[in-house]
Design a protein around this motif. Structure first.
Motif, PDB file in Angstrom:
ATOM      1  N   GLN A   1     -88.697 -11.964 -26.534  1.00  0.00           N
ATOM      2  CA  GLN A   1     -87.939 -10.750 -26.242  1.00  0.00           C
ATOM      3  C   GLN A   1     -88.791  -9.841 -25.373  1.00  0.00           C
ATOM      4  O   GLN A   1     -89.945  -9.556 -25.682  1.00  0.00           O
ATOM      5  N   GLN A   2     -88.211  -9.408 -24.261  1.00  0.00           N
ATOM      6  CA  GLN A   2     -88.868  -8.458 -23.350  1.00  0.00           C
ATOM      7  C   GLN A   2     -87.888  -7.311 -23.158  1.00  0.00           C
ATOM      8  O   GLN A   2     -86.873  -7.473 -22.504  1.00  0.00           O
ATOM      9  N   GLY A   3     -88.201  -6.168 -23.766  1.00  0.00           N
ATOM     10  CA  GLY A   3     -87.270  -5.046 -23.727  1.00  0.00           C
ATOM     11  C   GLY A   3     -85.999  -5.434 -24.462  1.00  0.00           C
ATOM     12  O   GLY A   3     -86.045  -5.921 -25.581  1.00  0.00           O
ATOM     13  N   THR A   4     -84.863  -5.257 -23.808  1.00  0.00           N
ATOM     14  CA  THR A   4     -83.586  -5.633 -24.427  1.00  0.00           C
ATOM     15  C   THR A   4     -83.179  -7.061 -24.076  1.00  0.00           C
ATOM     16  O   THR A   4     -82.167  -7.542 -24.566  1.00  0.00           O
ATOM     17  N   ASP A   5     -83.948  -7.729 -23.238  1.00  0.00           N
ATOM     18  CA  ASP A   5     -83.636  -9.100 -22.839  1.00  0.00           C
ATOM     19  C   ASP A   5     -84.204 -10.094 -23.846  1.00  0.00           C
ATOM     20  O   ASP A   5     -85.358  -9.980 -24.268  1.00  0.00           O
TER      21      ASP A   5
ATOM     22  N   LYS B   1     -92.757  -9.376 -15.801  1.00  0.00           N
ATOM     23  CA  LYS B   1     -92.940  -8.938 -17.193  1.00  0.00           C
ATOM     24  C   LYS B   1     -92.438  -9.990 -18.173  1.00  0.00           C
ATOM     25  O   LYS B   1     -93.030 -10.195 -19.229  1.00  0.00           O
ATOM     26  N   VAL B   2     -91.357 -10.650 -17.825  1.00  0.00           N
ATOM     27  CA  VAL B   2     -90.825 -11.716 -18.682  1.00  0.00           C
ATOM     28  C   VAL B   2     -91.791 -12.898 -18.678  1.00  0.00           C
ATOM     29  O   VAL B   2     -92.094 -13.466 -19.733  1.00  0.00           O
ATOM     30  N   LYS B   3     -92.298 -13.261 -17.518  1.00  0.00           N
ATOM     31  CA  LYS B   3     -93.277 -14.358 -17.436  1.00  0.00           C
ATOM     32  C   LYS B   3     -94.492 -14.048 -18.301  1.00  0.00           C
ATOM     33  O   LYS B   3     -94.987 -14.921 -19.025  1.00  0.00           O
ATOM     34  N   ASP B   4     -94.993 -12.805 -18.220  1.00  0.00           N
ATOM     35  CA  ASP B   4     -96.152 -12.414 -19.031  1.00  0.00           C
ATOM     36  C   ASP B   4     -95.857 -12.562 -20.519  1.00  0.00           C
ATOM     37  O   ASP B   4     -96.695 -13.038 -21.285  1.00  0.00           O
ATOM     38  N   LYS B   5     -94.670 -12.157 -20.945  1.00  0.00           N
ATOM     39  CA  LYS B   5     -94.305 -12.246 -22.364  1.00  0.00           C
ATOM     40  C   LYS B   5     -94.145 -13.701 -22.791  1.00  0.00           C
ATOM     41  O   LYS B   5     -94.534 -14.074 -23.902  1.00  0.00           O
ATOM     42  N   ILE B   6     -93.592 -14.538 -21.923  1.00  0.00           N
ATOM     43  CA  ILE B   6     -93.464 -15.965 -22.232  1.00  0.00           C
ATOM     44  C   ILE B   6     -94.850 -16.584 -22.404  1.00  0.00           C
ATOM     45  O   ILE B   6     -95.109 -17.302 -23.370  1.00  0.00           O
ATOM     46  N   ILE B   7     -95.760 -16.287 -21.481  1.00  0.00           N
ATOM     47  CA  ILE B   7     -97.123 -16.819 -21.572  1.00  0.00           C
ATOM     48  C   ILE B   7     -97.793 -16.345 -22.855  1.00  0.00           C
ATOM     49  O   ILE B   7     -98.429 -17.128 -23.570  1.00  0.00           O
TER      50      ILE B   7
ATOM     51  N   PHE C   1     -88.795 -20.813 -15.747  1.00  0.00           N
ATOM     52  CA  PHE C   1     -89.898 -19.849 -15.715  1.00  0.00           C
ATOM     53  C   PHE C   1     -90.022 -19.190 -14.340  1.00  0.00           C
ATOM     54  O   PHE C   1     -90.210 -17.973 -14.245  1.00  0.00           O
ATOM     55  N   GLU C   2     -89.919 -19.971 -13.287  1.00  0.00           N
ATOM     56  CA  GLU C   2     -90.080 -19.449 -11.923  1.00  0.00           C
ATOM     57  C   GLU C   2     -89.052 -18.376 -11.578  1.00  0.00           C
ATOM     58  O   GLU C   2     -89.322 -17.498 -10.758  1.00  0.00           O
ATOM     59  N   LYS C   3     -87.888 -18.406 -12.196  1.00  0.00           N
ATOM     60  CA  LYS C   3     -86.811 -17.455 -11.899  1.00  0.00           C
ATOM     61  C   LYS C   3     -86.984 -16.105 -12.594  1.00  0.00           C
ATOM     62  O   LYS C   3     -86.252 -15.159 -12.294  1.00  0.00           O
ATOM     63  N   GLN C   4     -87.936 -16.004 -13.511  1.00  0.00           N
ATOM     64  CA  GLN C   4     -88.058 -14.793 -14.323  1.00  0.00           C
ATOM     65  C   GLN C   4     -88.887 -13.703 -13.636  1.00  0.00           C
ATOM     66  O   GLN C   4     -89.734 -13.984 -12.794  1.00  0.00           O
ATOM     67  N   ARG C   5     -88.630 -12.456 -14.044  1.00  0.00           N
ATOM     68  CA  ARG C   5     -89.418 -11.308 -13.579  1.00  0.00           C
ATOM     69  C   ARG C   5     -90.845 -11.429 -14.125  1.00  0.00           C
ATOM     70  O   ARG C   5     -91.080 -12.105 -15.120  1.00  0.00           O
TER      71      ARG C   5
END
Length: 109
Positions: free
Chosen positions: A71-75, A33-39, A27-31
């Motif tokens: 999924q965040q964008g294409t990631d 926006k990705v962290k927000d989507k994970i949460i 989790f700490e390594k993510q951008r």
């Protein structure tokens, strides 16, 4: 001017905890926006009774291993988890998905 803020506590069907520090390191390594989507996805899993497979799916040919799908964008990201005592979701490790099939080495805890 008086403003009322509704602080309605949402019912939780599940509680999420972490197994060791595997998920936190991922989790700490993510951008941000990705962290927000994970949460957002983890809160969804806690708060709705029937979670769609697009967010939480049993991994075929395993006993009790699930993947949380983000999924965040294409990631695309996957977070492995399992259930303990029914409503307790234990998060293991996570990774960014780059192929159609989940690599076996990513399934190891």
């Amino acid at each position: 001017m008086l403003i009322f803020v509704s602080m309605v506590e949402k019912k939780k069907y599940r509680t999420i905890i972490f197994y060791k520090d595997y998920f936190q390191l991922f989790f700490e390594k993510q951008r941000d926006k990705v962290k927000d989507k994970i949460i957002w996805t983890l809160e969804l899993i806690e708060e709705i009774q029937r979670v769609p497979e697009s967010y939480l799916k049993h991994i075929e040919n395993t006993e009790g291993l699930f993947e949380i799908r983000v999924q965040q964008g294409t990631d695309i990201f996957r977070i492995f988890c399992f259930f303990d005592q029914g409503q307790l979701v234990v998060l293991a490790n996570g990774f960014q998905k780059k192929t159609q099939k989940t690599p076996k080495q990513e399934r190891l805890i």
